[in-house]
Each structure stands twice: as structure tokens, then as C-alpha cells.
Design a protein around this motif. Sequence first.
Motif, PDB file in Angstrom:
ATOM      1  N   UNK A  35       0.806  -1.222   0.000  1.00 48.68           N
ATOM      2  CA  UNK A  35       0.000   0.000   0.000  1.00 48.68           C
ATOM      3  C   UNK A  35       0.841   1.277   0.000  1.00 48.68           C
ATOM      4  N   UNK A  36       1.957   1.307  -0.709  1.00 47.82           N
ATOM      5  CA  UNK A  36       2.731   2.544  -0.741  1.00 47.82           C
ATOM      6  C   UNK A  36       1.980   3.580  -1.576  1.00 47.82           C
ATOM      7  N   UNK A  37       1.609   4.659  -0.929  1.00 49.36           N
ATOM      8  CA  UNK A  37       0.806   5.695  -1.561  1.00 49.36           C
ATOM      9  C   UNK A  37      -0.653   5.647  -1.146  1.00 49.36           C
ATOM     10  N   UNK A  38      -1.151   4.454  -0.803  1.00 49.37           N
ATOM     11  CA  UNK A  38      -2.585   4.283  -0.516  1.00 49.37           C
ATOM     12  C   UNK A  38      -3.399   5.008  -1.585  1.00 49.37           C
ATOM     13  N   UNK A  39      -3.089   4.708  -2.852  1.00 51.74           N
ATOM     14  CA  UNK A  39      -3.745   5.368  -3.973  1.00 51.74           C
ATOM     15  C   UNK A  39      -5.141   4.781  -4.226  1.00 51.74           C
ATOM     16  N   UNK A  40      -5.785   5.252  -5.277  1.00 49.38           N
ATOM     17  CA  UNK A  40      -7.171   4.844  -5.539  1.00 49.38           C
ATOM     18  C   UNK A  40      -7.307   3.342  -5.752  1.00 49.38           C
ATOM     19  N   UNK A 175      -3.857   2.246 -12.303  1.00 46.68           N
ATOM     20  CA  UNK A 175      -3.313   3.124 -11.274  1.00 46.68           C
ATOM     21  C   UNK A 175      -2.286   2.337 -10.468  1.00 46.68           C
ATOM     22  N   UNK A 176      -1.075   2.891 -10.342  1.00 43.47           N
ATOM     23  CA  UNK A 176      -0.017   2.184  -9.628  1.00 43.47           C
ATOM     24  C   UNK A 176       0.879   3.167  -8.891  1.00 43.47           C
ATOM     25  N   UNK A 177       1.574   2.667  -7.875  1.00 47.78           N
ATOM     26  CA  UNK A 177       2.512   3.500  -7.128  1.00 47.78           C
ATOM     27  C   UNK A 177       3.641   3.986  -8.014  1.00 47.78           C
ATOM     28  N   UNK A 178       4.108   3.147  -8.936  1.00 48.04           N
ATOM     29  CA  UNK A 178       5.219   3.550  -9.810  1.00 48.04           C
ATOM     30  C   UNK A 178       4.807   4.704 -10.718  1.00 48.04           C
ATOM     31  N   UNK A 179       3.579   4.706 -11.211  1.00 52.56           N
ATOM     32  CA  UNK A 179       3.094   5.828 -12.022  1.00 52.56           C
ATOM     33  C   UNK A 179       3.094   7.117 -11.217  1.00 52.56           C
ATOM     34  N   UNK A 180       2.695   7.016  -9.976  1.00 58.85           N
ATOM     35  CA  UNK A 180       2.616   8.207  -9.128  1.00 58.85           C
ATOM     36  C   UNK A 180       4.011   8.720  -8.803  1.00 58.85           C
ATOM     37  N   UNK A 181       4.941   7.822  -8.495  1.00 58.60           N
ATOM     38  CA  UNK A 181       6.322   8.250  -8.260  1.00 58.60           C
ATOM     39  C   UNK A 181       6.876   8.972  -9.486  1.00 58.60           C
ATOM     40  N   UNK A 182       6.604   8.419 -10.649  1.00 58.01           N
ATOM     41  CA  UNK A 182       7.101   9.007 -11.889  1.00 58.01           C
ATOM     42  C   UNK A 182       6.497  10.391 -12.114  1.00 58.01           C
ATOM     43  N   UNK A 185       8.097  12.898  -9.765  1.00 53.63           N
ATOM     44  CA  UNK A 185       9.463  13.186 -10.194  1.00 53.63           C
ATOM     45  C   UNK A 185       9.508  14.115 -11.402  1.00 53.63           C
ATOM     46  N   UNK A 186       8.436  14.142 -12.192  1.00 54.94           N
ATOM     47  CA  UNK A 186       8.363  15.007 -13.366  1.00 54.94           C
ATOM     48  C   UNK A 186       7.673  16.336 -13.069  1.00 54.94           C
ATOM     49  N   UNK A 187       7.250  16.552 -11.841  1.00 55.44           N
ATOM     50  CA  UNK A 187       6.536  17.773 -11.509  1.00 55.44           C
ATOM     51  C   UNK A 187       5.073  17.746 -11.905  1.00 55.44           C
ATOM     52  N   UNK A 188       4.566  16.567 -12.238  1.00 52.33           N
ATOM     53  CA  UNK A 188       3.163  16.430 -12.644  1.00 52.33           C
ATOM     54  C   UNK A 188       2.313  16.173 -11.409  1.00 52.33           C
ATOM     55  N   UNK A 189       2.300  17.177 -10.535  1.00 51.23           N
ATOM     56  CA  UNK A 189       1.663  17.041  -9.224  1.00 51.23           C
ATOM     57  C   UNK A 189       0.170  16.822  -9.318  1.00 51.23           C
ATOM     58  N   UNK A 190      -0.481  17.539 -10.204  1.00 49.06           N
ATOM     59  CA  UNK A 190      -1.941  17.407 -10.329  1.00 49.06           C
ATOM     60  C   UNK A 190      -2.312  15.991 -10.745  1.00 49.06           C
ATOM     61  N   UNK A 191      -1.557  15.416 -11.682  1.00 49.25           N
ATOM     62  CA  UNK A 191      -1.833  14.044 -12.099  1.00 49.25           C
ATOM     63  C   UNK A 191      -1.604  13.064 -10.957  1.00 49.25           C
ATOM     64  N   UNK A 192      -0.499  13.245 -10.239  1.00 46.56           N
ATOM     65  CA  UNK A 192      -0.210  12.363  -9.109  1.00 46.56           C
ATOM     66  C   UNK A 192      -1.330  12.416  -8.084  1.00 46.56           C
ATOM     67  N   UNK A 193      -1.785  13.619  -7.766  1.00 42.66           N
ATOM     68  CA  UNK A 193      -2.858  13.763  -6.784  1.00 42.66           C
ATOM     69  C   UNK A 193      -4.160  13.142  -7.270  1.00 42.66           C
ATOM     70  N   UNK A 194      -4.424  13.241  -8.562  1.00 40.52           N
ATOM     71  CA  UNK A 194      -5.634  12.637  -9.119  1.00 40.52           C
ATOM     72  C   UNK A 194      -5.588  11.115  -8.994  1.00 40.52           C
TER      73      UNK A 194
END
Length: 351
Positions: A35-40, A175-182, A185-194
Motif C-alpha cells: 500500500x505505498x501511496x494508498x492510492x485509488x 493506477x499504480x505507485x510507480x506511475x505516481x512516483x514518476x 518526479x516530473x513535476x506532474x503534481x496534479x496528475x499524481x494527486x488525481x
Amino acid sequence: MSHSAEPAQKAFQLATSLDEFPDTLKGGVVGIGNFDGVHRGHQAVLERVMEEAASLGVPGYLMTFEPHPRAFFTPQKPFFRLTPPHAKAEIVQAFGLDGMLILPFDAAFAAREASEFVEDILARRLGIVHAVTGYDFHFGRKRAGSPDYLRSSGEALGFGVSIVERVHDEGGQTISSSRIRDAIAKGETVEANALLGYRWFVEGTVQDGDKRGRELGYPTANIALDPDCEIAHGIYAVRVVIDGVLHDGVANYGRRPTFDNGAVVLEVHVFDFKGDLYGKTLEVSLVSYLRGEEKFDSIEALIAQMDIDSAQARAAIASLRPLSPLDRALYDIPHAQDAPTRNAADGEGNA
């Protein structure tokens, strides 16, 4: 952050070993995974735990492992953790579960056979009535335990098993933790938060700085993050939790190229704020990425850009709406604009 809770709700219980596991959670429904990130995607597991727990009239809690197995097996490789244990517990509590069990992941645990994990830990020690995992969860020595193995073992031992399939975003991608980390790292904060379903946050203790920020008219609270953190260097609109109160601000993550190009640090300027923050622990959520870090030819040019950054950050924050019920629960705390003046932070730093 603080969490919304009904008056009759039982206190959230956190255990960091089987020996600490409370009797009040025994016989419950457990969600199992890293559950790293506890994403959707993870939240679909949590939701199923709560549904099964409510149906059976028993507690629902999460089981996770520390350190993350990836960090244990390949300690020489940097690993960007999205949610350290304290952050994970905070999110799980806000989601509404009754507790969280963190099992130490060491050589002895890694060597356990899958059958031992199921029979000794799940069935005997925890006495679970139902387990919920994701489609890709494997466990036991050499990852021999699969979701199908868990299901068949549950049938033999008398507990139910639910396997939650992959969750996709609005574009059809998993949806995955690796996508969110990426994305982070690219400054795509809005996407990560979504993808997370809440605004990602970091936590740290305010350290002493050279007080240059105060001289520029932008005092900052300086926080050193984990060296493996891969946040894109640059300027962010942020929200900051200080002593249980939510504040707005703007932050720089990077090396301050205009001055010393030094060690990487998160410098947070909290709007309309005075006081002393040294030694305090702050939680900083990234709202949006405004621009990359850059070197300016003069202090005047830097200050002019900081004025623009602050205005853009205020505008970004003013338009915020909760991303989900979880996001709303995480920030169900007083906002500085509505709260009495407190002794908060002058956070002198580098800027």
C-alpha cells in the motif's frame, strides 16, 4: 492532519508487531499489502475491507510491512517511498478503518513459507474471518503465495477471501505507485494527486537556516526530506498543517542556484504567518507545480519572481476543491483564515 470521526467511532489502533496486536481487532477483516501511496487502487481494497467488516459486524484493519520489501531485498537501490508508516496510518485512519498492523519485514519473515503466513499468522494469531488483497499480491518465501493460493487456503481454514482487481484511471490506464512516483518526479503534481485521490504530502521537522529568506521578505521553514525523495526541483503551491491548523503557502524544493547551489531542501513560505517554527513537525501537501528552479542574475529579479510565484500559488489554492471523501477527511481541520491567531512560524530559512 486531523481526521473526521463520529463521536461513537472506536479509536484507531496501530500495532507494530504481532505481540502488540490488540484483542479488539482479533476476529476481524484484514486488508493485506504494501500500500505505498494508498492510492485509488489501494483504496478499493480498503473499501472492500470496510464493506466486509460492516456485513460481518467485526473490525476492519490493514496489514502492511516495514521496511517495504523492495527496500529490504535491494537496499543498495534508492527507493522513493510515497507514504512512510506514519503517513500511511494517517490515511488509513482518515479512510475509516479501525486500525493498522505493521509487521517487521526482516530475513526471518522473508523466509517464512506461504503456508506458515496463512496458517500461523492469519488464522491462528489474528483469527481473521476474511482477508482482502489486490490482484498482484504475493507473499511467503520466494513469493510462492498467490491470490489464488490465499483463496484456497481460506476455504480450508474457514475464512473468506476477496481479491480486488486492478483499478484504472479515467484514461483506462492502471493506477499504480510507480506511475505516481514518476509523475511526482516530473513535476506532474496534479496528475499524481488525481491518481492518489488526495493531495500528496510530506512531513519533516523545521531546521535552522541562514535566514536569507527573511531578508528577502519571504521567511521560510526549511525541511530536509529523505535523500531518496524524487520530487521535481522547483516551485510549488502548498498547504501546510501546523499545530492542527491548515495554512496556505508556496515552497521551493531544490538547491537555491541563485545563492549556493547547496544541499537539497524544502523551503516553505507560509502566507500571512508569524511566530517560531524551529523544531516543529510540519506536514506539507503539494497542490500544484508552478515552475522549475532557476538561477537569477540579481536579488531584485528573484524577489520579483517570488512575488509572481506567491500570487500564482494563492490563485491555485483558492480554486481547490476536495478530490474525494478521503481528501476531505484528511483536511477536516481549521483553516488559518478561520482560526484564531496562533503562535505559528516565522520559519527563517534560505528561500
